[in-house]
Design a protein around this motif. Structure first.
Motif, mmCIF file in Angstrom:
data_model
loop_
_atom_site.group_PDB
_atom_site.id
_atom_site.type_symbol
_atom_site.label_atom_id
_atom_site.label_comp_id
_atom_site.label_asym_id
_atom_site.label_seq_id
_atom_site.Cartn_x
_atom_site.Cartn_y
_atom_site.Cartn_z
ATOM 1 N N SER A 1 7.636 -25.979 -47.540
ATOM 2 C CA SER A 1 7.532 -27.312 -46.965
ATOM 3 C C SER A 1 8.635 -28.251 -47.423
ATOM 4 C CB SER A 1 6.180 -27.930 -47.326
ATOM 5 O OG SER A 1 6.090 -28.105 -48.718
ATOM 6 N N ALA A 2 9.549 -27.776 -48.243
ATOM 7 C CA ALA A 2 10.594 -28.663 -48.745
ATOM 8 C C ALA A 2 11.962 -28.068 -48.431
ATOM 9 C CB ALA A 2 10.444 -28.852 -50.247
ATOM 10 N N ALA A 3 12.912 -28.939 -48.211
ATOM 11 C CA ALA A 3 14.300 -28.536 -48.029
ATOM 12 C C ALA A 3 15.082 -29.037 -49.234
ATOM 13 C CB ALA A 3 14.854 -29.142 -46.746
ATOM 14 N N TRP A 4 16.040 -28.271 -49.673
ATOM 15 C CA TRP A 4 16.845 -28.693 -50.804
ATOM 16 C C TRP A 4 18.294 -28.744 -50.373
ATOM 17 C CZ3 TRP A 4 17.021 -31.403 -54.870
ATOM 18 C CH2 TRP A 4 18.024 -31.248 -55.819
ATOM 19 N N PHE A 5 18.915 -29.909 -50.538
ATOM 20 C CA PHE A 5 20.302 -30.105 -50.152
ATOM 21 C C PHE A 5 21.218 -30.193 -51.367
ATOM 22 C CE2 PHE A 5 17.876 -32.142 -46.641
ATOM 23 C CZ PHE A 5 18.160 -31.180 -45.694
ATOM 24 N N GLY A 6 20.670 -29.966 -52.554
ATOM 25 C CA GLY A 6 21.470 -29.994 -53.763
ATOM 26 C C GLY A 6 21.571 -31.368 -54.404
ATOM 27 N N HIS A 7 20.912 -32.346 -53.834
ATOM 28 C CA HIS A 7 20.953 -33.708 -54.364
ATOM 29 C C HIS A 7 19.806 -34.498 -53.758
ATOM 30 C CE1 HIS A 7 22.489 -35.060 -50.472
ATOM 31 N NE2 HIS A 7 23.314 -34.036 -50.530
ATOM 32 N N ASP A 8 19.593 -35.695 -54.286
ATOM 33 C CA ASP A 8 18.582 -36.583 -53.710
ATOM 34 C C ASP A 8 19.075 -37.070 -52.360
ATOM 35 O OD1 ASP A 8 16.990 -36.307 -55.924
ATOM 36 O OD2 ASP A 8 17.770 -38.085 -56.926
ATOM 37 N N PRO A 9 18.240 -37.437 -51.449
ATOM 38 C CA PRO A 9 16.785 -37.510 -51.524
ATOM 39 C C PRO A 9 16.151 -36.121 -51.412
ATOM 40 C CG PRO A 9 17.481 -38.103 -49.314
ATOM 41 C CD PRO A 9 18.743 -37.872 -50.136
ATOM 42 N N SER A 10 14.853 -36.086 -51.576
ATOM 43 C CA SER A 10 14.091 -34.841 -51.533
ATOM 44 C C SER A 10 13.227 -34.808 -50.274
ATOM 45 C CB SER A 10 13.201 -34.736 -52.772
ATOM 46 O OG SER A 10 13.977 -34.775 -53.938
ATOM 47 N N PRO A 11 13.759 -34.287 -49.161
ATOM 48 C CA PRO A 11 12.975 -34.260 -47.930
ATOM 49 C C PRO A 11 11.850 -33.233 -48.019
ATOM 50 C CG PRO A 11 15.028 -33.097 -47.610
ATOM 51 C CD PRO A 11 15.083 -33.703 -48.995
ATOM 52 N N ALA A 12 10.817 -33.453 -47.233
ATOM 53 C CA ALA A 12 9.687 -32.522 -47.202
ATOM 54 C C ALA A 12 9.068 -32.522 -45.815
ATOM 55 C CB ALA A 12 8.642 -32.915 -48.243
ATOM 56 N N ALA A 13 8.432 -31.423 -45.502
ATOM 57 C CA ALA A 13 7.670 -31.287 -44.258
ATOM 58 C C ALA A 13 6.332 -30.673 -44.629
ATOM 59 C CB ALA A 13 8.409 -30.409 -43.258
ATOM 60 N N GLU A 14 5.269 -31.282 -44.145
ATOM 61 C CA GLU A 14 3.921 -30.808 -44.459
ATOM 62 C C GLU A 14 3.162 -30.633 -43.159
ATOM 63 O OE1 GLU A 14 2.412 -33.161 -48.188
ATOM 64 O OE2 GLU A 14 3.497 -34.500 -46.813
ATOM 65 N N LEU A 15 2.468 -29.516 -43.056
ATOM 66 C CA LEU A 15 1.658 -29.254 -41.880
ATOM 67 C C LEU A 15 0.235 -29.728 -42.137
ATOM 68 C CD1 LEU A 15 1.675 -27.974 -39.054
ATOM 69 C CD2 LEU A 15 1.068 -25.801 -40.137
ATOM 70 N N HIS A 16 -0.256 -30.591 -41.260
ATOM 71 C CA HIS A 16 -1.625 -31.116 -41.329
ATOM 72 C C HIS A 16 -2.282 -30.800 -39.988
ATOM 73 C CE1 HIS A 16 -1.033 -33.492 -45.021
ATOM 74 N NE2 HIS A 16 0.196 -33.632 -44.576
ATOM 75 N N GLY A 17 -2.912 -29.630 -39.918
ATOM 76 C CA GLY A 17 -3.487 -29.196 -38.649
ATOM 77 C C GLY A 17 -2.386 -28.921 -37.646
ATOM 78 N N SER A 18 -2.354 -29.678 -36.556
ATOM 79 C CA SER A 18 -1.317 -29.486 -35.541
ATOM 80 C C SER A 18 -0.235 -30.561 -35.632
ATOM 81 C CB SER A 18 -1.945 -29.502 -34.145
ATOM 82 O OG SER A 18 -2.508 -30.776 -33.886
ATOM 83 N N ILE A 19 -0.221 -31.302 -36.725
ATOM 84 C CA ILE A 19 0.755 -32.373 -36.942
ATOM 85 C C ILE A 19 1.651 -32.014 -38.128
ATOM 86 C CG2 ILE A 19 1.056 -34.818 -37.577
ATOM 87 C CD1 ILE A 19 -0.133 -34.466 -34.797
ATOM 88 N N VAL A 20 2.953 -32.265 -37.977
ATOM 89 C CA VAL A 20 3.890 -32.074 -39.081
ATOM 90 C C VAL A 20 4.311 -33.454 -39.575
ATOM 91 C CG1 VAL A 20 6.117 -31.131 -39.785
ATOM 92 C CG2 VAL A 20 4.718 -29.899 -38.115
ATOM 93 N N ARG A 21 4.163 -33.664 -40.851
ATOM 94 C CA ARG A 21 4.598 -34.918 -41.477
ATOM 95 C C ARG A 21 5.964 -34.674 -42.115
ATOM 96 N NH1 ARG A 21 0.611 -37.739 -45.511
ATOM 97 N NH2 ARG A 21 -0.332 -38.285 -43.508
ATOM 98 N N LEU A 22 6.971 -35.419 -41.648
ATOM 99 C CA LEU A 22 8.336 -35.307 -42.161
ATOM 100 C C LEU A 22 8.613 -36.506 -43.054
ATOM 101 C CD1 LEU A 22 10.017 -34.367 -38.776
ATOM 102 C CD2 LEU A 22 9.373 -32.807 -40.622
ATOM 103 N N THR A 23 8.948 -36.225 -44.304
ATOM 104 C CA THR A 23 9.200 -37.266 -45.291
ATOM 105 C C THR A 23 10.660 -37.193 -45.718
ATOM 106 O OG1 THR A 23 6.936 -36.993 -46.084
ATOM 107 C CG2 THR A 23 8.438 -38.229 -47.495
#
Length: 96
Positions: A9-31
């Motif tokens: 659920s997380a992507a790493w680009f080697g630096h901040d910020p720290s993006p994330a994706a979370e699956l909540h049922g049929s919805i994806v929350r992108l942070t």
């Protein structure tokens, strides 16, 4: 995006910020920055996110085709290496 298939659920680009994706049922929350105190997110239906990502993949594949043609014409001695570098950088799935 692995989260759509139950993966990471997380992507790493080697630096901040720290993006994330979370699956909540049929919805994806992108942070944008999961570690931020005032984290903000958007929620997208997973079926819509799949459609959007497929469009991005098509656009990138089309770009790769155009770039490969340009490189072959203008840098024929380096075209194989340049195209391979683009393929790796774009990390596109195999074409059917």
């Amino acid at each position: 995006m692995g989260v759509l298939d139950g993966g990471a659920s997380a992507a790493w680009f080697g630096h901040d910020p720290s993006p994330a994706a979370e699956l909540h049922g049929s919805i994806v929350r992108l942070t944008a920055d999961f570690d931020a105190d005032s984290r903000q997110w958007i929620e997208v239906p997973s079926i819509e996110l799949r459609r959007l990502l497929a469009g991005v993949e098509k656009d990138l594949a089309d770009f790769l085709d155009l770039a490969a043609g340009w490189v072959t014409e203008h840098l024929p001695d380096h075209s194989e290496r340049v195209v391979e570098a683009l393929v790796q950088a774009l990390a596109l799935p195999p074409r059917n």
